[in-house]
Design an enzyme around this catalytic site. Structure first.
Site, short mmCIF file in Angstrom:
data_model
loop_
_atom_site.label_atom_id
_atom_site.label_comp_id
_atom_site.label_asym_id
_atom_site.label_seq_id
_atom_site.Cartn_x
_atom_site.Cartn_y
_atom_site.Cartn_z
N CYS A 1 -73.90 23.96 -41.73
CA CYS A 1 -74.13 23.91 -40.21
C CYS A 1 -75.40 24.70 -40.01
CB CYS A 1 -72.87 24.63 -39.69
SG CYS A 1 -72.89 24.89 -37.64
N LEU A 2 -76.03 24.16 -38.95
CA LEU A 2 -77.49 24.86 -38.27
C LEU A 2 -76.89 26.20 -37.59
CD1 LEU A 2 -79.10 21.64 -36.84
CD2 LEU A 2 -79.31 22.88 -39.09
N GLY B 1 -76.47 16.71 -37.52
CA GLY B 1 -75.65 16.62 -36.04
C GLY B 1 -75.78 17.88 -35.53
N HIS C 1 -67.25 22.27 -32.71
CA HIS C 1 -67.90 23.13 -31.86
C HIS C 1 -67.54 22.74 -30.58
CE1 HIS C 1 -70.90 24.26 -34.77
NE2 HIS C 1 -71.19 23.21 -35.50
N HIS D 1 -66.70 17.66 -37.53
CA HIS D 1 -67.14 18.98 -37.53
C HIS D 1 -67.97 19.22 -36.26
CE1 HIS D 1 -70.26 22.05 -39.77
NE2 HIS D 1 -70.81 21.54 -38.42
N GLU D 2 -68.80 18.29 -35.76
CA GLU D 2 -69.53 18.57 -34.42
C GLU D 2 -68.48 18.76 -33.27
OE1 GLU D 2 -72.40 19.43 -34.49
OE2 GLU D 2 -72.70 18.89 -36.37
N GLN E 1 -74.44 24.44 -29.25
CA GLN E 1 -75.37 24.92 -30.17
C GLN E 1 -76.66 25.45 -29.83
OE1 GLN E 1 -73.99 22.01 -33.43
NE2 GLN E 1 -74.68 23.79 -34.58
#
Length: 172
Positions: A94-95, A46, A140, A136-137, A51
Site C-alpha cells: 500500500c502506498l 490503486g 480505504h 483493498h481500495e 490517501q
C-alpha cells in the site's frame, strides 16, 4: 494535473470514513486526474481519494504492466455486490504503508457497481488481482488499511516502524 502528497500510516486521516460523491463534475474529474498522476508517480496500481487527504468515495487504478498501454479505471461511489465465498490470497502492499507487504485473504470474485469518469453507472465483474485491488481500495473508503487484516502483532510492528521512520525524517 498535479502530483499530490500521499498520507502514510499512522496518519489519523486515513481512518476517516469517506463521504459519497454528490455529482461527477469537472472538479471531481480534476481530482481523479491528479490521483491517477500521483498513483503513477508513486508508483502504485490503486489509490483512494482519502490517501491524498480527500474524504470522498473515489478510487483510481491501473493494473497494466510496465510494458503495456495504460488502462486507467475510475470508480466513484463504488459498492461491492455478491462477493464470492471462495477466497484468494495475494501479497498486498500500500502506498500509505510504504515498503511493507504481506498476504491478505479476500473474496476471489465480486461485482462492483459504481459511477465512471463521466458519471455513468457501471457494473463490473471482477476477479483475481482486479477483485483484490478493488477490495483493498474500498477498504480505504471505510478507514481500513490492509494491515488491519493481519494479526495484531504484525500490525503493531509495522506501525511502530513507520512512526520511527517518520520521527527520523522529521528530525533531519
Amino acid at each position: 494535473m498535479s502530483i499530490r502528497p500521499i498520507l502514510t500510516a499512522p496518519d489519523a486521516r486515513l481512518r476517516q470514513v469517506s463521504k459519497p460523491v454528490e455529482t461527477v463534475d469537472g472538479e471531481l474529474r480534476a481530482l481523479m486526474d491528479d490521483m491517477l498522476e500521483t498513483m503513477y508517480d508513486a508508483p502504485g496500481i490503486g489509490l483512494a481519494a482519502i490517501q491524498v487527504g480527500v474524504p470522498l468515495r473515489v478510487i483510481v487504478m491501473d493494473l497494466a504492466g510496465k510494458d503495456e498501454e495504460p488502462e486507467p479505471r475510475y470508480f466513484v461511489n463504488p459498492e461491492i455486490l455478491d462477493p464470492s465465498e471462495d477466497m484468494n490470497v495475494y501479497e498486498e502492499g500500500c502506498l500509505s504503508v510504504p515498503e511493507y507487504f504481506d498476504e491478505v485473504e479476500r473474496p476471489a470474485r465480486c461485482r462492483v457497481k459504481y459511477l465512471d469518469y463521466d458519471g455513468n453507472e457501471q457494473i463490473l465483474e471482477a476477479e483475481g488481482l482486479l477483485a483484490t485491488c478493488i477490495q483493498h481500495e474500498m477498504d480505504h473508503l471505510e478507514g481500513v488499511l490492509f494491515i488491519d487484516h493481519l494479526s495484531r502483532l504484525k500490525r503493531e510492528r509495522v506501525l511502530k516502524k513507520l512512526k520511527k521512520e517518520q520521527r527520523l525524517a522529521a528530525a533531519s
